[in-house]
Motif scaffolding. Structure first.
Motif, PDB file in Angstrom:
ATOM      1  N   UNK A   6      -1.074   5.329  14.194  1.00 45.01           N
ATOM      2  CA  UNK A   6      -2.401   5.865  13.877  1.00 45.01           C
ATOM      3  C   UNK A   6      -2.310   6.994  12.851  1.00 45.01           C
ATOM      4  N   UNK A   7      -1.247   7.802  12.942  1.00 47.66           N
ATOM      5  CA  UNK A   7      -1.099   8.976  12.055  1.00 47.66           C
ATOM      6  C   UNK A   7      -0.611   8.625  10.662  1.00 47.66           C
ATOM      7  N   UNK A   8       0.154   7.552  10.533  1.00 45.22           N
ATOM      8  CA  UNK A   8       0.910   7.332   9.285  1.00 45.22           C
ATOM      9  C   UNK A   8       0.616   6.005   8.591  1.00 45.22           C
ATOM     10  N   UNK A   9      -0.367   5.260   9.044  1.00 45.32           N
ATOM     11  CA  UNK A   9      -0.628   3.940   8.456  1.00 45.32           C
ATOM     12  C   UNK A   9      -2.005   3.919   7.814  1.00 45.32           C
ATOM     13  N   UNK A  10      -2.110   3.246   6.678  1.00 42.25           N
ATOM     14  CA  UNK A  10      -3.387   3.121   5.983  1.00 42.25           C
ATOM     15  C   UNK A  10      -4.359   2.356   6.893  1.00 42.25           C
TER      16      UNK A  10
ATOM     17  N   UNK B  34       0.856  -1.206   0.000  1.00 42.77           N
ATOM     18  CA  UNK B  34       0.000   0.000   0.000  1.00 42.77           C
ATOM     19  C   UNK B  34       0.885   1.247   0.000  1.00 42.77           C
TER      20      UNK B  34
ATOM     21  N   UNK C  87      -0.025   5.203   0.823  1.00 40.79           N
ATOM     22  CA  UNK C  87      -0.249   5.839   2.122  1.00 40.79           C
ATOM     23  C   UNK C  87       1.004   5.872   2.994  1.00 40.79           C
TER      24      UNK C  87
ATOM     25  N   UNK D 183      -5.534  11.100   6.378  1.00 41.05           N
ATOM     26  CA  UNK D 183      -4.218  11.410   6.931  1.00 41.05           C
ATOM     27  C   UNK D 183      -3.525  12.498   6.112  1.00 41.05           C
TER      28      UNK D 183
ATOM     29  N   UNK E 238      -3.778  -0.766  10.321  1.00 44.48           N
ATOM     30  CA  UNK E 238      -3.354  -0.170  11.596  1.00 44.48           C
ATOM     31  C   UNK E 238      -3.371  -1.163  12.752  1.00 44.48           C
TER      32      UNK E 238
ATOM     33  N   UNK F 295      -7.732   9.628   2.489  1.00 45.80           N
ATOM     34  CA  UNK F 295      -7.838   8.631   3.571  1.00 45.80           C
ATOM     35  C   UNK F 295      -7.976   9.316   4.930  1.00 45.80           C
TER      36      UNK F 295
ATOM     37  N   UNK G 187       5.161   2.160  10.894  1.00 44.34           N
ATOM     38  CA  UNK G 187       4.091   2.484   9.923  1.00 44.34           C
ATOM     39  C   UNK G 187       4.564   2.232   8.496  1.00 44.34           C
TER      40      UNK G 187
ATOM     41  N   UNK H 182       3.929   7.937   4.427  1.00 45.32           N
ATOM     42  CA  UNK H 182       4.035   9.377   4.690  1.00 45.32           C
ATOM     43  C   UNK H 182       5.354   9.894   4.128  1.00 45.32           C
TER      44      UNK H 182
END
Lengths: 319, 319
Positions: free
Chosen positions: B281-285, A160, A163, A178, B289, A176, B248, A165
């Motif tokens: 939580x901030x950086x994963x699809x 994936x 997504x 984020x 998660x 999504x 992540x 960062x």
């Protein structure tokens, strides 16, 4: 023998008949009818029959049908688990097609995974055992091949890449929810957005687009970049840098020999590569920096060839 | 039957004898003699013989020797390709040991990869098919297991989590020459540095360290965190956040079920987890998660058990 192939994408579908070398004998392109998945599959079968008639091929000459789908696929069970469309959820695609077409063997896979498998059988995957297949078009997707095997992960979501960062300082918000995802910073959609912003901020660039009859989007930017326009080339450099950051994460984690790029934006790969290489040099552990960046050898119909490869690899051996 | 195990680390070596259940029967710890790899291997064999004598075990009762090494290992050929030491390059470790010890079968692997294999046989790997083993000590290292198979990549470097870029805005320079690597932002070394900086900037924190007799380093910070000190816990939160960013990237790329943490800093895992989960939580699809964060079940001697596992998996089946 031949194979049937359905490339069911987010907006368009291609149905084709391919030979055992992965060459397309017949194909038809039409819009994907998102409202009803079963009705859409019915129509794909109608088109397949039309193509068989046109080519003078009997149903019995098909050794199977391969289907690529825009979402999460349980390929063992032939089920589309989840797609971009609300109602396309837990659809038993393989059994439905098989029941409605002479009990034929049907193989399903996520579209980008199928591209990676197609590349293994008919493209650059013959040179590489460890590679990442990355599609850069409306979004950014990926597939990971290690030891000539597709990596699927715990829930079939491996690869994936969209997504990851890649922008922390001034991140855009991704669909999504984020911020700073590769999909919102380095995709074809991002390219269109950046070109529009740059045309607003930079009158010379806007004039250059207008003067050459180029549209204010990614296609126009590619056209100007090809003519040597520096701003257009800089935009691709920026996009390539984001993609290169995603590639560097892949390099550090799975140590591939090559990144194989497909999707519409890949047509401008020559302008993306410098930015990619800059980010790879900055963010990758030294011994893993030596990564080949290659354009797919499957061309525009990578996913259709991938769909056929799902059937053909059962005989030839593959991912 | 028993197995011999050499855990040759950057600063210390452990030689041990383990049974088939991976339990340590005898062991000895001594400094790694970096000046001469062959002399060090000779000494490891002397120690192994001493341990055999002490335990009353005959050489013939050893079914093999497993060796973990601090660097890039060609495990098929049993060669240490490259280590942290200048002269430790292209050392035929397996054949050298075998020639000097009754022709015994010898298996070599990178230390973190061996931990992941050990975990498969004797720890949490029995619950998970897809996991990332991450060591957090002086540096940060990793190993990737997909479908119960160790991913090695093109050059055996897969899992180089220490050089994932996790800090873009105010990156520290890593010993590799790059900036913002996980190894320089989220390792035990980084922890020591941050504690020193915080003690200089924050007189209350310096006083708290002094008052409780804690050292101005990671160990002292762990001690204060355990007593509920907020600054100490915040430091672990920051470290965990960097580690979570690396996790992540792994989650998006290989979609593991679990991250298994080892190494000295893992002892403070409870204080790292909130920061890790924040970054995940901030950086994963979204669909990826749901990752279990677990401490290794192999304990402090993970790499020694990993070395034994290299021999034992040949019988039990493993990564």
């Amino acid at each position: 023998m031949f194979v049937g192939a359905f490339d069911i994408g987010g907006t368009k579908t291609i149905v084709g008949i391919l030979d055992q070398a992965g060459k397309i004998k017949e194909k038809k392109v039409f819009p994907t009818q998102a409202s009803d998945c079963y009705a859409h599959l019915d129509y794909c079968l109608v088109v397949l029959q039309q193509l068989l008639n046109r080519a003078g091929i009997n149903k019995e000459e098909l050794s199977g049908i391969g289907v690529t789908l825009p979402g999460v696929v349980n390929s063992e069970k032939g089920i589309l688990v989840l797609a971009a469309y609300e109602k396309w959820e837990n659809i038993p695609v393989a059994s439905y097609i098989s029941e409605n077409f002479t009990g034929i063997d049907v193989y399903c896979e996520n579209d980008v995974n199928a591209c990676a498998i197609g590349e293994k059988l008919f493209g650059l995957g013959q040179q590489y055992q460890h590679y990442v297949w990355m599609t850069v078009s409306t979004g950014v997707g990926g597939a990971i091949v290690c030891n000539s095997e597709l990596v699927k992960g715990a829930n079939g979501f491996a690869g994936e890449l969209g997504h990851l960062k890649v922008e922390y300082e001034k991140p855009e918000q991704c669909h999504c929810g984020q911020y700073g995802c590769l999909e919102v910073q380095g995709s074809g959609t991002a390219l269109n957005r950046i070109v529009k912003e740059r045309a607003q901020d930079n009158a010379d660039f806007a004039n250059d687009l207008r003067a050459s009859g180029a549209s204010v989007d990614g296609a126009g930017c590619a056209s100007l970049a090809n003519k040597g326009n520096q701003v257009a080339q800089d935009i691709f450099h920026q996009l390539g840098n984001y993609l290169g950051k995603g590639i560097s994460y892949c390099a550090n984690i799975v140590n591939p020999q090559a990144i194989i790029i497909g999707g519409g934006v890949a047509a401008s790969l020559e302008f993306l590569v410098p930015g990619m290489q800059e980010a790879i040099a900055e963010c990758t552990f030294e011994p893993m920096k030596n990564i080949d960046i290659r354009m797919t050898e499957l061309g525009y119909e990578a996913a259709l060839i991938g769909a056929a490869a799902l059937v053909l690899r059962e005989r030839k051996g593959g991912c």
